[in-house]
Write an enzyme that holds these catalytic residues in place. Structure first.
Site, PDB file in Angstrom:
ATOM      1  CB  CYS A   1      -0.908   0.024   1.231  1.00  0.00           C
ATOM      2  SG  CYS A   1      -2.077  -1.354   1.339  1.00  0.00           S
TER       3      CYS A   1
ATOM      4  N   GLY B   1      -1.139   0.785  -4.964  1.00  0.00           N
ATOM      5  CA  GLY B   1      -2.453   0.241  -4.621  1.00  0.00           C
ATOM      6  C   GLY B   1      -3.547   0.949  -5.374  1.00  0.00           C
TER       7      GLY B   1
ATOM      8  CG  ASN C   1       3.322   0.116   3.007  1.00  0.00           C
ATOM      9  OD1 ASN C   1       2.935  -0.947   2.532  1.00  0.00           O
ATOM     10  ND2 ASN C   1       4.468   0.667   2.666  1.00  0.00           N
ATOM     11  N   GLY C   2       1.915  -2.454   4.968  1.00  0.00           N
ATOM     12  CA  GLY C   2       2.587  -3.646   5.464  1.00  0.00           C
ATOM     13  C   GLY C   2       1.598  -4.707   5.903  1.00  0.00           C
TER      14      GLY C   2
ATOM     15  CB  CYS D   1      10.797  -5.379   1.153  1.00  0.00           C
ATOM     16  SG  CYS D   1      10.120  -6.292  -0.240  1.00  0.00           S
TER      17      CYS D   1
ATOM     18  CE1 TYR E   1       6.160  -4.199 -11.091  1.00  0.00           C
ATOM     19  CE2 TYR E   1       5.220  -4.316  -8.897  1.00  0.00           C
ATOM     20  CZ  TYR E   1       5.075  -4.075 -10.245  1.00  0.00           C
ATOM     21  OH  TYR E   1       3.868  -3.685 -10.741  1.00  0.00           O
TER      22      TYR E   1
ATOM     23  CB  SER F   1       8.604  -3.032 -12.992  1.00  0.00           C
ATOM     24  OG  SER F   1       8.191  -4.280 -13.508  1.00  0.00           O
TER      25      SER F   1
ATOM     26  CG  ASP G   1       9.209  -9.805 -16.541  1.00  0.00           C
ATOM     27  OD1 ASP G   1       9.085  -8.684 -15.997  1.00  0.00           O
ATOM     28  OD2 ASP G   1       8.238 -10.546 -16.793  1.00  0.00           O
TER      29      ASP G   1
ATOM     30  CB  CYS H   1       6.018 -12.191   0.829  1.00  0.00           C
ATOM     31  SG  CYS H   1       6.266 -10.658   1.762  1.00  0.00           S
TER      32      CYS H   1
ATOM     33  CB  CYS I   1      13.538  -8.593   3.845  1.00  0.00           C
ATOM     34  SG  CYS I   1      12.444 -10.037   3.937  1.00  0.00           S
TER      35      CYS I   1
ATOM     36  CB  CYS J   1      10.241 -13.721  -1.686  1.00  0.00           C
ATOM     37  SG  CYS J   1      11.251 -12.379  -2.330  1.00  0.00           S
TER      38      CYS J   1
END
Length: 473
Positions: free
Chosen positions: A12, A38, A112-113, A246, A252, A293, A355, A392, A447, A450
């Site tokens: 968000c 978002g 956000n989170g 993150c 991205y 992106s 990508d 995640c 982090c 993922c």
């Protein structure tokens, strides 16, 4: 909260300001610059010093707000939010900022989170008599603050924050104060700026550029800022030896014109492409990126290899970001609506398609097919991140191993599934080196759960789906 049409979704975006008579209008522009984070809902709450008033709705910033609605929001301070539904799902009641009224005053919250212990805290609070009005994990903080036994509001906030686990960047506003908090691990970006005499806070620095604010600094992990008419104060409510932004923010999430920890996102993505060229040199005729992106990484790859960069894929600007559609079938249909191959560029050519990630593989397969249908002789797919093998739990919409193709298949199997002539992912080590965070932000790591499965916080059993629990350590 990701990749536009490949099944990853944004977290968000939040924006706040204190000390401007045009607070609502400035917040509107700030949220518009954060719209990529978002698109399911948005809201603004203002304070005039005596009361809080909010307007929110489902849809884009330009759909929810118009001149008349903004005129209703009169005040010198405001907080705003753009939402992608993660924890709690969609629905008007979950659109933020959440606004609470009591005899002691009002409180607005924007988040956000994702809180990994939200369910456990909700069960505890409900046993104590709390009744939740939303299914959002954000509401947990309001109940914890209200039930705290500390005397001052600031102490109650710090006590409540100390009970939260996971990723969170919070904006909290009362009639007389704006409070800003970042989780002790610093998983989400959050920056502080100045606009004249007013203070502004935003998820990304690109929002400062839009409203004309000057960047001051990043909010520190575990920091609580209090902003009011007297100025700004800073306290630390929690310490962590495992600070970890993150990594997908660089790969991205964030806009290319944003800076995180002094690192420009566009530059980081170019470096990812250059590092990918070192690890995966390919004989080809053209390099193209999947809009938007991956363009920066594709430019970096082309520069490093000397292969010409071309616009082999065109994005339809009049179609909304299709990842926001909750159904996979709608996301897949959106690929055809959103991207078109440029036959004159790819026909008869060996194409390197850059990508940023592969999640389910569906979109990659369709794009490879589009390029080959347009006459591409070969399509070599290179990914500017490692394989996403693990869910995640911090606000990204990947909650199970089953939905992640790299968790279920080898690189060669994925190559065969998507129909590419070759497939290469960037290494974990190459990702860290290319972003350069260890050099520019030596006290704050990344982090990469993922990719590696090593989570910076404890993952609570109530956060994980039952059949996934044995996979999380």
């Amino acid at each position: 909260m990701l990749a536009e049409i490949k099944g990853l979704n944004e977290e968000c975006g939040i924006f706040g300001i204190w000390g401007s008579e045009n607070a609502a209008q400035i917040t509107y522009y700030g949220l518009h610059s954060l719209q990529h984070r978002g698109q399911e809902g948005t809201g603004i709450v203002v304070s005039d010093g005596d009361s809080l008033k909010g307007v929110k709705g489902e849809g884009l910033v330009t759909e929810v707000f118009n001149t008349e609605r903004l005129k209703e929001l009169k005040g010198k301070a405001a907080i705003g939010h753009v939402r992608y539904a993660t924890a709690g799902g969609g629905g008007y009641e979950n659109v933020q900022p959440l606004l609470f009224h009591s005899q002691e005053g009002s409180l607005a919250l924007a988040h956000n989170g994702n809180l990994v212990n939200a369910n456990a805290l909700k069960h505890q609070l409900e046993r104590q008599g709390s009744i939740f009005q939303t299914s959002s994990d954000t509401e947990v903080l309001a109940h914890l603050i209200k039930r705290s036994g500390y005397q001052s509001f600031a102490e109650r906030v710090e006590n409540a924050l100390s009970m939260l686990k996971g990723a969170y960047a919070f904006l909290m506003m009362t009639e007389t104060e704006l409070m800003v908090a970042l989780d002790p691990n610093g998983l989400r970006p959050l920056s502080l700026g100045k606009l004249g005499d007013a203070y502004v806070v935003a998820s990304e620095t690109c929002a400062f550029d839009i409203v004309g604010a000057e960047y001051i600094r990043d909010v520190e992990p575990g920091e609580l800022l209090r902003i009011n008419d007297e100025g700004i104060t800073s306290d630390t409510f929690s310490y962590s030896g495992n600070k970890a932004m993150c990594t997908m923010e660089y790969i991205y999430f964030s806009r290319p014109d944003s800076n995180i920890a002094g690192i420009n996102v566009h530059s980081a993505r170019k470096n990812l492409g250059k590092k990918l060229a070192e690890e995966a040199p390919i004989e080809a005729d053209v390099v193209t990126g999947v809009p938007d992106s991956s363009i920066s990484a594709a430019i970096g790859y082309a520069e490093a290899t000397g292969i010409p960069y071309e616009m082999g894929l065109i994005k339809n600007r009049y179609v909304g970001r299709t990842f926001i559609q909750p159904s996979q079938s709608l996301r897949e249909q959106g690929v055809k609506m959103k991207l078109s191959p440029v036959r004159g560029v790819v026909e008869g050519k060996r194409v390197v398609m850059v990508d940023d990630s592969i999640v389910r593989g569906t979109t990659s397969r369709r794009i490879v097919k589009m390029l080959k249908d347009a006459g591409a002789k070969e399509v070599h797919v290179v990914i500017s991140s490692p394989p996403i093998k693990n869910p995640c739990y911090y606000g990204i919409d990947t909650s199970t191993h089953e939905e992640l193709i790299a968790s279920q298949h080898s690189v060669e199997e994925i190559r065969n599934i998507i129909g590419a002539d070759s497939l290469t992912f960037l290494s974990v080590e190459g990702t860290v080196e290319a972003i350069g965070r260890n050099e520019k932000a030596p006290n704050c790591g990344q982090c990469m759960a993922c990719f590696t499965g090593q989570y910076p916080t404890e993952i609570y059993p109530s956060t994980v789906l039952p059949h996934e629990k044995e996979l999380v350590r």
